[in-house]
Each structure stands twice: as C-alpha cells, then as structure tokens.
Design an enzyme around this catalytic site. Structure first.
Site, PDB file in Angstrom:
ATOM      1  N   HIS A   1       4.626  14.361  -5.249  1.00  0.00           N
ATOM      2  CA  HIS A   1       3.872  14.036  -3.679  1.00  0.00           C
ATOM      3  C   HIS A   1       2.953  15.367  -2.902  1.00  0.00           C
ATOM      4  O   HIS A   1       2.162  15.342  -2.633  1.00  0.00           O
ATOM      5  CB  HIS A   1       5.381  13.641  -2.978  1.00  0.00           C
TER       6      HIS A   1
ATOM      7  N   SER B   1     -31.489  18.353  24.878  1.00  0.00           N
ATOM      8  CA  SER B   1     -30.477  18.871  23.721  1.00  0.00           C
ATOM      9  C   SER B   1     -29.604  18.602  24.559  1.00  0.00           C
ATOM     10  O   SER B   1     -28.887  19.702  25.449  1.00  0.00           O
ATOM     11  CB  SER B   1     -30.752  19.892  23.139  1.00  0.00           C
TER      12      SER B   1
ATOM     13  N   ARG C   1       8.500  -3.672  -1.706  1.00  0.00           N
ATOM     14  CA  ARG C   1       7.453  -1.856  -1.773  1.00  0.00           C
ATOM     15  C   ARG C   1       6.490  -2.437  -0.451  1.00  0.00           C
ATOM     16  O   ARG C   1       5.567  -3.602  -0.092  1.00  0.00           O
ATOM     17  CB  ARG C   1       6.137  -1.954  -2.504  1.00  0.00           C
TER      18      ARG C   1
ATOM     19  N   MET D   1       5.594   5.388   3.163  1.00  0.00           N
ATOM     20  CA  MET D   1       6.513   3.738   4.324  1.00  0.00           C
ATOM     21  C   MET D   1       7.049   3.961   3.095  1.00  0.00           C
ATOM     22  O   MET D   1       7.281   4.578   1.735  1.00  0.00           O
ATOM     23  CB  MET D   1       5.822   2.898   4.447  1.00  0.00           C
TER      24      MET D   1
ATOM     25  N   GLY E   1       4.236   7.216  -0.062  1.00  0.00           N
ATOM     26  CA  GLY E   1       5.243   7.682   0.194  1.00  0.00           C
ATOM     27  C   GLY E   1       5.147   7.795   1.549  1.00  0.00           C
ATOM     28  O   GLY E   1       6.191   8.207   1.559  1.00  0.00           O
TER      29      GLY E   1
ATOM     30  N   LYS F   1      -1.664  -2.094  -1.610  1.00  0.00           N
ATOM     31  CA  LYS F   1      -1.480  -2.576  -3.279  1.00  0.00           C
ATOM     32  C   LYS F   1      -1.565  -3.677  -3.777  1.00  0.00           C
ATOM     33  O   LYS F   1      -1.264  -4.391  -4.127  1.00  0.00           O
ATOM     34  CB  LYS F   1       0.532  -2.079  -2.853  1.00  0.00           C
TER      35      LYS F   1
ATOM     36  N   TYR G   1     -31.987  14.179  16.204  1.00  0.00           N
ATOM     37  CA  TYR G   1     -31.152  15.030  14.790  1.00  0.00           C
ATOM     38  C   TYR G   1     -29.982  15.667  15.543  1.00  0.00           C
ATOM     39  O   TYR G   1     -29.552  14.964  16.593  1.00  0.00           O
ATOM     40  CB  TYR G   1     -32.329  16.627  14.955  1.00  0.00           C
TER      41      TYR G   1
ATOM     42  N   CYS H   1     -26.565  20.125  19.806  1.00  0.00           N
ATOM     43  CA  CYS H   1     -26.298  21.208  19.863  1.00  0.00           C
ATOM     44  C   CYS H   1     -25.296  21.983  19.767  1.00  0.00           C
ATOM     45  O   CYS H   1     -24.455  23.039  19.787  1.00  0.00           O
ATOM     46  CB  CYS H   1     -27.330  22.403  20.392  1.00  0.00           C
TER      47      CYS H   1
ATOM     48  N   ARG I   1      -5.120   2.188  -7.414  1.00  0.00           N
ATOM     49  CA  ARG I   1      -5.724   2.356  -6.418  1.00  0.00           C
ATOM     50  C   ARG I   1      -6.428   3.431  -6.171  1.00  0.00           C
ATOM     51  O   ARG I   1      -6.540   4.278  -7.147  1.00  0.00           O
ATOM     52  CB  ARG I   1      -4.726   2.698  -4.988  1.00  0.00           C
TER      53      ARG I   1
HETATM   54  P1  ADP Z   1       4.643   4.231  -2.858  1.00  0.00           P
HETATM   55  O1  ADP Z   1       3.471   2.961  -1.891  1.00  0.00           O
HETATM   56  O2  ADP Z   1       5.405   4.832  -2.055  1.00  0.00           O
HETATM   57  O3  ADP Z   1       3.719   4.790  -4.736  1.00  0.00           O
HETATM   58  P2  ADP Z   1       5.680   2.190  -4.259  1.00  0.00           P
HETATM   59  O4  ADP Z   1       5.917   0.306  -3.714  1.00  0.00           O
HETATM   60  O5  ADP Z   1       4.642   1.845  -5.347  1.00  0.00           O
HETATM   61  O6  ADP Z   1       5.293   3.415  -3.262  1.00  0.00           O
HETATM   62  O7  ADP Z   1       6.763   2.164  -5.456  1.00  0.00           O
HETATM   63  C1  ADP Z   1       8.041   2.992  -5.894  1.00  0.00           C
HETATM   64  C2  ADP Z   1       8.202   2.941  -6.764  1.00  0.00           C
HETATM   65  O8  ADP Z   1       8.922   2.258  -7.831  1.00  0.00           O
HETATM   66  C3  ADP Z   1       6.763   3.755  -8.049  1.00  0.00           C
HETATM   67  O9  ADP Z   1       7.222   4.804  -9.053  1.00  0.00           O
HETATM   68  C4  ADP Z   1       6.723   2.079  -8.575  1.00  0.00           C
HETATM   69  O10 ADP Z   1       5.934   2.647  -9.803  1.00  0.00           O
HETATM   70  C5  ADP Z   1       8.754   1.348  -8.796  1.00  0.00           C
HETATM   71  N1  ADP Z   1       8.164   0.803  -8.317  1.00  0.00           N
HETATM   72  C6  ADP Z   1       7.442  -0.457  -7.437  1.00  0.00           C
HETATM   73  N2  ADP Z   1       7.937  -2.079  -7.984  1.00  0.00           N
HETATM   74  C7  ADP Z   1       8.792  -1.904  -9.126  1.00  0.00           C
HETATM   75  C8  ADP Z   1       8.714  -2.827  -9.862  1.00  0.00           C
HETATM   76  N3  ADP Z   1       8.751  -4.381  -9.538  1.00  0.00           N
HETATM   77  N4  ADP Z   1       9.201  -2.389 -11.408  1.00  0.00           N
HETATM   78  C9  ADP Z   1       9.215  -1.850 -11.284  1.00  0.00           C
HETATM   79  N5  ADP Z   1       9.068  -0.277 -10.971  1.00  0.00           N
HETATM   80  C10 ADP Z   1       8.613  -0.578  -9.839  1.00  0.00           C
HETATM   81 MG    MG Z   2       3.197   3.378  -5.135  1.00  0.00          MG
END
Ligand code: ADP
Ligand code: MG
Ligand code: MG
Length: 887
Positions: free
Chosen positions: A460, A772, A99, A110, A108, A30, A860, A840, A343
C-alpha cells in the site's frame, strides 16, 4: 457493450460473462476488467457486478434500492448453477467476495469483504471438502474479522489483539503459522467480540451476510479516507462505485496455493521487464499489507512452473490488449491459476515517460496516446532531487525496498495525525510506519516521504506514494517501528519523533540526519515525448523570466517567448540607492542624474534578455510595486536617528528622508499607488524604462539580433489610464527608434489583473495591442482575498470545510475569475480581431488552468521555466481534448 435492457429500466447488475466490459462508467474499473478478461477467456472466477448507478441511487435515497435484492438472489442462483456449488451449505459450499471498484482506481480506499457465506455449519462442510481444517478455520476467522470491521464498524484492533496474543502464545510471527486449533479459537473469540460490540448484528444466514456487505461497500464510497483520496486526485465525488460479487478462490488452501500481484513493466523505472510479488499460503491483502516478505516471479517459477508460464502468457496478452502497463492480481488455488483483477498500473513519472515513448517505438500505441499517458503535473517529480552519488550506501542506517524514487529529508513522525499537524506548522516530515493502511492517506499526503519497515514494491505504502509522486522506502526490515511508543530502532540507532532522517526512494536507503541531495536525472525519452506534444498543441508556451540566465533556461526547455519579465528586481541591490535618489530627491537636477544612471543599467538588463530570446517575443513589464518597497522603513530611520542623537550627531538628512518616506506611506499599498498609477504619477520612471528598452532593442538589432519587445503596462483599471500612459510611452519608443534610424517590431499592451479591466476590455483594447492575464492579482481582486494572508490562514480552513472546492491561487477559479477572462478575450478581440492574449500568472503552469486557457482561446500560457515542460504537455492534452486516462 451489449447490455440487455430490462422492461423499463437497465438491470442493477450484470454477470461478468454478460458484457464485454467496455462500460467503465457503469461497471467501474474493476468490474469492467473482470468482464473484459472473462470475455477474453482468461481464468476469472465467475461473478457479477452491481452498477455504479445503484451507488448513485443509494447516495440520493440514503439506502440501497429494494428491487436490487431479487436480482442478487437470481444472480447467486446462476452462480450456483455455473459452479455446481451451493451458497450457505455443503457438500461444496461457494464463498463469495464483495469488492468495491470505482471508475478510477482508488487502491485500498474502499472496502472489500472476503469469504462471505460462512457460518458454523458451512465451515464444517468446507473442511470436509478441502480436507484441511487449517484452511476452513482461517477462512472463517478472516470472514468474521472483515465483516466485523467493514460491515459492523468494529475497531480492527480488537481482532488484531486476539491474533497477536495467539501468535505470542505459539511463539510464531505470522498468522499462517498458527495451528487449525488456534484459528478455530480465533474464530470463537471473534464471534464473541462481535456479539459483545454489536449484539445480534452478525447474520448466520449467507444471503443476509451478502446484503450487509453490498450495502457496506456502497457506503464505503463516502468514508473520510475515500473522500480525501478523491480530493487529492481530483476524482468527482458523484461518480459512485460498483460492487463486484465473485466466487472466492483460495490462496490459503495449503502449500500449493498462494496469491500475488504483478506488473507487466517495472512501475518504478518503466523498464520492459515483468515484475511481481508472490506469497504462498496467503489470501487477499496479505501481499499488499506487507506482512511477510514476498517471493519473486522467478521463485514462483520454481514452485509452480506451469502456473508461472501461464501467468507470463497472460501478462503479455493483457498488455497487448490494453496497450498499457497492467497491474494484475492473481491467486493460485491448489496449482490452478486464477486472475482476479487488472488495471492500468500506477507508475512514477519517469516510468510513465519511458513507457509511453517506448510503446510508440514498439508500435503498441500512437504518438497522441503517448502524449496523453503522462500526467503533466507529474513531470515535476522528474526534477525531484536524489541523494548524491558521493553519499556512501554503507553510511545508511537501514535499507529496504526502493518503492518510489526521489529523496526527501525531514523530521520523523509516527502517525498520520502528527504528519498533518507538523506540516501545518511548516515542518517537513517523513512518515515512519510499520506499514501504511488506507486510513493513512492524509498523513501520506502531508509527508514529504514515507518509510515503512514492512512490505514490498506493491505494498500500500509503495503504490500510494508512487501515485502521489513522493519518495518512499518500504520493507526496511532492520527497523523496528513501534508507532505507539513513538520509537523506531535498529541495532545501533533509536529514532524518535522530531529526529531528522533522509530517505532515498531511488535506492531504498535510510540515512540519519541530512545528506547531500543533487538534481535528478531526467529520463532521456522526455525530449521526444515533448516534441510530440508540440506537434499537437495549438497554444504557445512562454516563460516568466527576469534574467538572461532564466531566459536561456526557459528556452532550453522549449519556451517560445518571455511572457513576463519583471523589472522591479533590477532595481534592488546596489541600484537601490539610485532608485531612492529618484524617489526622494527634491532637487530636479539630482533626480535627472539618478534617472540617467538607472537608464544605463537598464539598457544592459534588457539587452541580455533580448539577446537570449533572439527571434522570440519578450514582454517587459514596467515598474509595478508600490514605491515604499524601495524605501527604508520609518522605524529603521527613527532608530538610526535615535542612535545619532545619543552620539551627538546631526540628524537633519535623516529627518528629511523620514518625512519623505512618510509621504509615500499607504495603509493599503497593494491597492495603492502602483502599476500604471505610479507611471502616471511619476512618468519619468516609466519613460526611462521605455527608453532603455528601445535603446537596448536598437543595439541588439544592430548586432543582428532579431528583437520583438513588447511593453506591458501593469494594473490598468480604466481605459483613460492607458490612454495617458501608453500615449506618452509610445512617443518615447518612436523617438528612440527614429534617433537610431531603425525599424523595430514592437507592441504596447497591458496586464489584465483588475476586474474592471476585464469588464471593459472592449474599450481597453482600443489602446492595448495585447492582453496578458495577471491571474494572481485578478484572483485576489475578484475574491477580495489577500493571498499571502489567506494561504496561511482561513483559506486552508475553507478548503478543509469544502467551502471552496480548490485553492483558486493554484487553479483558475473557472466560475468567477475564468468568466472575467473569457469575457475579456471576447470583448478585446471584438475591438481588435486576432489580438494576442496570454496569461502570465502562476496558473500558467497549472495543467488544469492550461486546459482552461486553451478552451477560452488564449494564444499562449507563460509560466516559470521549470514548469514549461508541464505546460507543453498540458497544452497538447488540451488540444487532443482528452483528460489523462491513467487515473
Ligand atoms: P482493492 O480494490 O483494494 O484491490 P479488491 O477488491 O481487489 O480490493 O480485493 C482485496 C483483495 O482480495 C485482493 O487481494 C483480491 O485479490 C482479493 N480477492 C478479491 N476477490 C477475491 C476472490 N474472489 N477470490 C480470492 N481473492 C479475492
Ligand atoms: Mg484489488
Ligand atoms: Mg500584478
């Protein structure tokens, strides 16, 4: 990347604008994406990334290093300067998100805390600045809820109950419909809950809030759900996560704001179409949580034409830049677009194949990249059944979003715990939930399919199911799921735990009971991708096949030989009686006659195989199992005798047979008279087989078939066993070919499946012309574990308790069994340079094991015909020396 070095160590954090985001190891996926997008000039809210190194230090030390905080203070000061806003006060307060983000995406799994830096004073300033009390109180209550849950570990349900009550008072279904007063009330009650549950632990001071959240994010790396996810997806536990601190932008700031998720191609089919979900007046997880039904990109164009066009431009640009399908989070705040994440998007196997091939044709990537883009094991998904066309959609009990393709039939369960429990009892289950949350990961793993009543293609449930390759239907809105009461109902049907349903994740349908399933459609691009794989791989891929049909199937999937044709199946059915005569008859003449009968049959068997594999090697393994498997059980014989005695009939013949059977009985047959030992004990049997092999080979050769038989002797432990048996058998081969006046290319060799054979490979290779690895037995004997008993017993406990990192019967145990293999390869080729060596055992179709086989220099791998494509792809990836980057 251009990291600025500190005095004597690397900094703990980097501003998004300080690097080009190429170091995913240090910044996490991220953080790297945010830095890269910032460097590309995209509208990313500013922020900074605390490195994965800090997480690793935290794991070792048990706490976040103290020196971090002064760097955080300085970074926040830079943010205030950049944005002209202030942290913790008006006139324009800056709120922050914290984040998590590891190198490999764990959607989702963490924690993230949003709207940080708010308190009773700041909320007033926010309302002043925005002119929107609804927004201010919504931000505040969200912060309290997330901080309480994530940082203080308070049961989320306590907060949810308050919201549920307020919604029902107002008679509304969605939180966004609550009034500003309701939200203020919610915030007040949330504070009270926190004060009650964790007295004195909620800081008003924004910097304290920030420290608490950062610490919590690092600690969330080791939660059970995150650990489970890593185990399922083979992500190393020691990588650690980064923590990203970022200025909040607000999708809940009135009607001209909102938030969404989009994909640059369809993650379900791989089609080259832009795909997205948008939710007005929403923040953060609202889209993926599947709480409200979302709008499409076209509908977004109607609401925000300029943001829409800008977003489309960014989507196209990011895909070109990353040369891969991107999954993008965005937020619109008062008609201004922000990008929050990108990503490589999760995709189904069919979509991965299609995208990889079409991106090569579009000139976006080269063939080698395409080959690494598809996870070999995922190809199994392509062969997952789907609902037959004859099943009418109108017979479905409910419909929803086609979230992850394929179909599954199973029994309904409503909780992840039940899913795991039932799976352990051998049931196939469908997990039925209103929506899934990261805590459900183990239940989703245990279920054969997932059904939710809420959420779309980016929810999710959908994302995780696609990653796991399981069928899923989401957003089946007609279905009211009350998980606590254990009931899911539509207007006409009630589903309870244990009821059987079928879900069709390809079309998004739910059927009551079982419906007809059919074999799936393999994407037409697969052939092309596998041909490219063949250009790169150096290891051959052979197949295990006992019948001509299997051999033809294997060949059609690209097998280059038969690595294992087992002959014991050929002795069953009608022939069992003949085999019993060979084993049991005391009259040598009678035995001879039975052997001739068997030989005639076997010639036909081998002809079929050799013909099907015209031009390719066929390894035929001589009879391996203990003889008692061909004999009637003594219990049965005794019962029959009893019946005859009662009827006054003679039992002499049965008595004689029973005595004979007793002679062959063993306490521990798998370690008993089998394999080469049996061949030595009853040479007539294996000689008959070899005669049949060469008679068949000669017949085929006369018909113009190019035959390459290889005779494999099982279970050798000592070179002298081979010396005796192989010498006798080679004489038979010579005699037959001489009689027929033909020259045939053939080999004699052995399975390496007893540790002693591996250890003494140098000696064994004096006789064996090929090896084998029979890794099933080799694993059993190296561990001293009986597979059949252990896999339904203590082995699972070992895996749960992480005593074993993974099931050694699924992936080669490289440290133990693998070492034996490596040694045997070296020693065997010392005696016989260039010796043909393959595998095998079932491991031959496991991508990780294929990788290992490549590394130790096998010629193989041989696996079941169905897994041949998997092995072709895995062998190519091994040769390209890369692991799949799409994790
Ligand atoms: P995950 O890894 O579970 O996707 P994120 O870190 O991306 O978690 O964040 C969870 C939610 O919060 C996401 O929908 C993300 O877009 C939103 N979010 C995170 N940072 C910000 C921010 N700076 N402003 C607005 N929304 C945010
Ligand atoms: Mg996210
Ligand atoms: Mg064996």
């Amino acid at each position: 990347m251009y990291l600025t070095r500190g005095e004597d160590r690397l900094p703990h954090l980097y501003d998004f604008s300080a690097t080009d985001g190429s170091d995913k190891d240090l910044l996490g996926g991220k953080g790297a994406g945010l830095a890269r997008m910032t460097s590309l000039g995209l509208p990313v809210p500013p922020g900074f990334t605390i490195t994965t190194e800090v997480c690793r230090q935290t794991m070792v030390a048990g706490d976040v290093p103290d020196e971090l905080w002064s760097e955080v203070d300085a970074a926040v000061a830079r943010l205030e300067e950049k944005t002209g806003r202030t942290f913790g006060s008006g006139p324009v307060p800056i709120l922050l998100s914290v984040r998590s983000g590891a190198k490999f995406s764990m959607p989702g799994m963490m924690d993230t805390v949003l709207n940080l830096g708010i308190n009773d004073e700041v909320v007033k300033a926010l309302i002043e600045w925005s002119g929107d009390p609804h927004f201010g109180w919504d931000a505040y209550r969200r912060f309290l809820q997330m901080y309480g849950d994530v940082v203080l570990g308070i049961d989320e349900k306590l907060f949810q109950d308050v919201l549920t009550e307020l919604r029902s008072d107002r008679d509304v279904i969605d939180d966004s419909e609550l009034t500003a007063d309701d939200l203020e009330e919610a915030a007040r009650r949330f504070r009270a809950i926190i004060e009650r549950e964790r007295p004195g632990r909620l800081p008003d001071e924004p910097m304290q809030q920030l420290r608490g959240a950062i610490t919590a994010v690092f600690k969330s790396w080791n939660t059970k759900r995150a650990t489970d996810y890593r185990r399922i997806h083979s992500i190393p536990h020691e990588l650690g996560t980064a923590a990203n601190v970022q200025m909040m932008v607000f999708g809940d700031l009135g009607d001209d704001s909102g938030t969404g998720v989009c994909f640059t191609r369809d993650p379900g089919t791989g089609d080259r179409v832009l795909y997205g979900d948008y939710l007005p007046r929403a923040q953060g997880e609202d889209v993926v949580a599947g709480i409200r039904n979302t709008l499409t990109l076209n509908e977004l164009a109607g609401l925000h034409p300029e943001c829409h066009d800008q977003l489309i431009g960014i989507m196209n640009g990011l895909e070109k830049h990353y040369r891969d399908m991107c999954d993008i989070e965005f937020t619109i705040e008062r008609d201004v677009l922000y990008i929050l994440q990108t990503r490589a998007g999760k995709r189904t196997a069919a979509a991965a194949v299609k995208m990889a091939v079409s991106m090569v044709h579009e000139g976006l990537i080269d063939k080698a990249t395409a080959v690494t883009r598809v996870e070999p094991a995922s190809l199994e998904q392509l062969h997952r059944p789907r609902v037959a066309n004859s099943v009418r959609a109108s017979s479905a009990m409910a419909s929803g979003v086609a979230a992850s393709p394929g179909a599954a039939t199973g029994k309904v369960v409503f909780t992840s715990e039940d899913a795991v429990e039932q799976m352990r009892h051998g049931e196939t289950v469908i997990l039925v939930r209103p929506e899934t949350a990261p805590d459900d990961i183990h239940g989703m793993d245990a279920a054969a399919g997932i059904l939710t009543s809420q959420g779309g293609k980016t929810s999710h449930a959908a994302v995780v199911a696609r990653g796991m390759g399981k069928p899923a239907v989401t957003g089946a809105a007609e279905l009211l799921v009350d998980a606590r009461a254990g009931i899911a109902s539509t207007d006409t049907v009630d589903l309870r735990k244990g009821d059987t349903i079928t879900i069709d994740g390809t079309k998004g349908l739910v059927f009551l009971g079982e419906v007809e399933l059919v074999a799936p459609d393999v994407p037409p691009q697969l052939g092309e991708l596998l041909e490219w794989a063949d250009e790169f791989r150096r290891m051959g891929v052979w197949a295990n096949a006992d019948t001509p049909q299997d051999a033809r199937l294997a060949r059609s999937r690209g097998a280059q030989g038969i690595g294992l044709a087992r002959t014991e199946h050929m002795f069953l059915g009608k022939r069992l009686a003949i085999v019993q005569r060979v084993i049991l008859s005391t009259d040598p003449k009678e035995r001879e006659r039975a052997l001739v009968e068997l030989e005639l049959q076997q010639v036909g068997d081998f002809e079929g195989l050799l013909e099907a594999m015209d031009g390719l090697p066929v390894i035929i393994r001589l009879l391996d199992p203990p003889l008692h498997e061909f004999l009637p059980s003594r219990l049965e014989l005794e019962q029959e005798m009893l019946r005859r005695v009662r009827a006054g009939q003679p039992i002499d013949d049965l008595q004689a047979m029973s005595d004979q059977v007793a002679r062959w009985e063993e306490d521990n047959p798998m370690l008993g008279l089998r394999g080469v030992r049996l061949g030595i004990h009853i040479p007539e049997l294996t000689k008959m087989q070899v005669r049949a092999i060469f008679e068949a080979a000669c017949k085929c050769a006369k018909d113009g078939v190019k035959v390459k038989p290889e005779v494999m002797i099982p279970l050798t432990a000592h070179v002298n066993e081979l010396k005796v048996q192989q010498t006798a058998l080679e004489a038979v081969a010579k005699q037959v070919t001489k009689e027929q006046g033909l020259k045939i290319e053939y080999k004699f060799g052995t399975m390496v499946e007893v540790p002693r054979a591996a250890l003494t490979a140098e000696q064994i290779a004096e006789y064996a012309q090929f090896f084998s690895f029979g890794t099933n037995d080799l694993t059993q004997m190296t561990f001293g574990i009986s597979r059949d008993d252990a896999e339904s017993g203590f082995l699972m406990e070992y895996l749960d308790k992480q005593i074993l990192p993974e099931n050694p019967f699924a992936s080669i145990d490289e440290d133990g069994v693998g070492k034996l293999m490596e040694w045997a390869v070296q020693q065997g080729r010392k005696t016989r340079p260039g010796m043909e060596i393959g595998i095998c055992g079932e491991h031959g179709g496991d991508p990780k094991s294929v990788w290992f086989c490549h590394k130790i220099g096998l010629n193989y791998v041989s696996c079941s015909p169905f897994r041949v494509p998997i092995a072709r792809l895995a062998a190519a990836q091994a040769a390209l020396g890369e692991s799949n980057p799409d994790k």
